[in-house]
Design a protein around this motif. Sequence first.
Motif, PDB file in Angstrom:
ATOM      1  N   SER A   5       1.023  -1.054   0.185  1.00  0.00           N
ATOM      2  CA  SER A   5      -0.057  -0.025  -0.083  1.00  0.00           C
ATOM      3  C   SER A   5       0.962   1.209  -0.057  1.00  0.00           C
ATOM      4  CB  SER A   5      -0.871  -0.150   1.309  1.00  0.00           C
ATOM      5  OG  SER A   5      -0.073  -0.036   2.400  1.00  0.00           O
ATOM      6  N   TYR A  15       1.533  -2.342   9.143  1.00  0.00           N
ATOM      7  CA  TYR A  15       0.957  -2.682   7.820  1.00  0.00           C
ATOM      8  C   TYR A  15       1.292  -4.036   7.296  1.00  0.00           C
ATOM      9  CZ  TYR A  15      -0.333   2.138   7.324  1.00  0.00           C
ATOM     10  OH  TYR A  15      -1.053   3.156   7.679  1.00  0.00           O
ATOM     11  N   TRP A  19      -2.903  -6.377   8.172  1.00  0.00           N
ATOM     12  CA  TRP A  19      -3.357  -5.258   7.529  1.00  0.00           C
ATOM     13  C   TRP A  19      -3.662  -5.826   6.055  1.00  0.00           C
ATOM     14  CZ3 TRP A  19      -5.944  -1.094   6.970  1.00  0.00           C
ATOM     15  CH2 TRP A  19      -5.728  -0.079   6.100  1.00  0.00           C
ATOM     16  N   GLN A  20      -2.726  -6.602   5.403  1.00  0.00           N
ATOM     17  CA  GLN A  20      -2.863  -6.854   4.159  1.00  0.00           C
ATOM     18  C   GLN A  20      -4.184  -7.706   3.873  1.00  0.00           C
ATOM     19  OE1 GLN A  20      -0.989  -5.318   1.496  1.00  0.00           O
ATOM     20  NE2 GLN A  20       0.026  -4.556   3.385  1.00  0.00           N
ATOM     21  N   ARG A  23      -7.291  -5.252   4.208  1.00  0.00           N
ATOM     22  CA  ARG A  23      -7.109  -4.322   2.832  1.00  0.00           C
ATOM     23  C   ARG A  23      -7.917  -5.169   1.749  1.00  0.00           C
ATOM     24  NH1 ARG A  23      -3.999  -4.607  -1.207  1.00  0.00           N
ATOM     25  NH2 ARG A  23      -3.532  -2.773  -2.422  1.00  0.00           N
ATOM     26  N   TYR A  26     -11.453  -5.254   2.453  1.00  0.00           N
ATOM     27  CA  TYR A  26     -12.193  -3.940   2.457  1.00  0.00           C
ATOM     28  C   TYR A  26     -12.143  -3.430   0.804  1.00  0.00           C
ATOM     29  CZ  TYR A  26     -13.181   0.946   3.190  1.00  0.00           C
ATOM     30  OH  TYR A  26     -13.919   2.115   3.223  1.00  0.00           O
ATOM     31  N   VAL A  48      -6.204   1.644   0.382  1.00  0.00           N
ATOM     32  CA  VAL A  48      -7.354   1.876   1.566  1.00  0.00           C
ATOM     33  C   VAL A  48      -6.526   3.010   2.499  1.00  0.00           C
ATOM     34  CG1 VAL A  48      -8.191   1.002   3.732  1.00  0.00           C
ATOM     35  CG2 VAL A  48      -7.971  -0.388   1.735  1.00  0.00           C
ATOM     36  N   ARG A  64     -12.571   0.839  10.856  1.00  0.00           N
ATOM     37  CA  ARG A  64     -13.123   0.809   9.270  1.00  0.00           C
ATOM     38  C   ARG A  64     -13.732   2.086   8.841  1.00  0.00           C
ATOM     39  NH1 ARG A  64     -13.206  -4.328   6.493  1.00  0.00           N
ATOM     40  NH2 ARG A  64     -15.058  -3.610   5.462  1.00  0.00           N
ATOM     41  N   TRP A  67     -11.719   4.474   7.026  1.00  0.00           N
ATOM     42  CA  TRP A  67     -11.012   3.799   5.825  1.00  0.00           C
ATOM     43  C   TRP A  67     -11.641   4.502   4.476  1.00  0.00           C
ATOM     44  CZ3 TRP A  67     -10.224  -1.948   6.689  1.00  0.00           C
ATOM     45  CH2 TRP A  67      -9.534  -2.319   7.638  1.00  0.00           C
ATOM     46  N   PRO A  69     -11.823   4.088   0.252  1.00  0.00           N
ATOM     47  CA  PRO A  69     -11.034   3.265  -0.925  1.00  0.00           C
ATOM     48  C   PRO A  69     -10.646   4.378  -2.017  1.00  0.00           C
ATOM     49  CG  PRO A  69     -13.368   3.146  -1.342  1.00  0.00           C
ATOM     50  CD  PRO A  69     -13.265   4.067   0.064  1.00  0.00           C
TER      51      PRO A  69
END
Length: 83
Positions: A5, A15, A19-20, A23, A26, A48, A64, A67, A69
Motif C-alpha cells: 500500500s 502494515y 493489514w494486507q 485491505r 475492504y 485503503v 473501518r 477508511w 477506498p
Amino acid sequence: MKSSSGHAMSRSSPYGAKWQAARVVYLAEHPCCAMCAQRGVVAAATVVDHVVPHRGDMALFWRRSNWQPLCKPAAAIRWPWRC
C-alpha cells in the motif's frame, strides 16, 4: 521497505499480514475510488486510505469507518509525499 500500500514498514509497523488481509477484504467490498466517485468518475480503488491519519493510534488505524477506498492517482493527490 514499503508495504504494497506504499507505507513505510518497520518491525512494529501495523502494515503487516493482518493489514494486507483486511485491505483485500475492504477493497473487495468497496471497489471504486471515493474521490473519483465524488466527481462522477468510476475508477478502481487499489489503496485503503485512513481519512484521519492514525499517527500510531491503533484503535483509529483499525476503525473501518476511518477508511476510504482510493485509486493510486487519488492517493497521490491526497498524500503526494508517499509516492
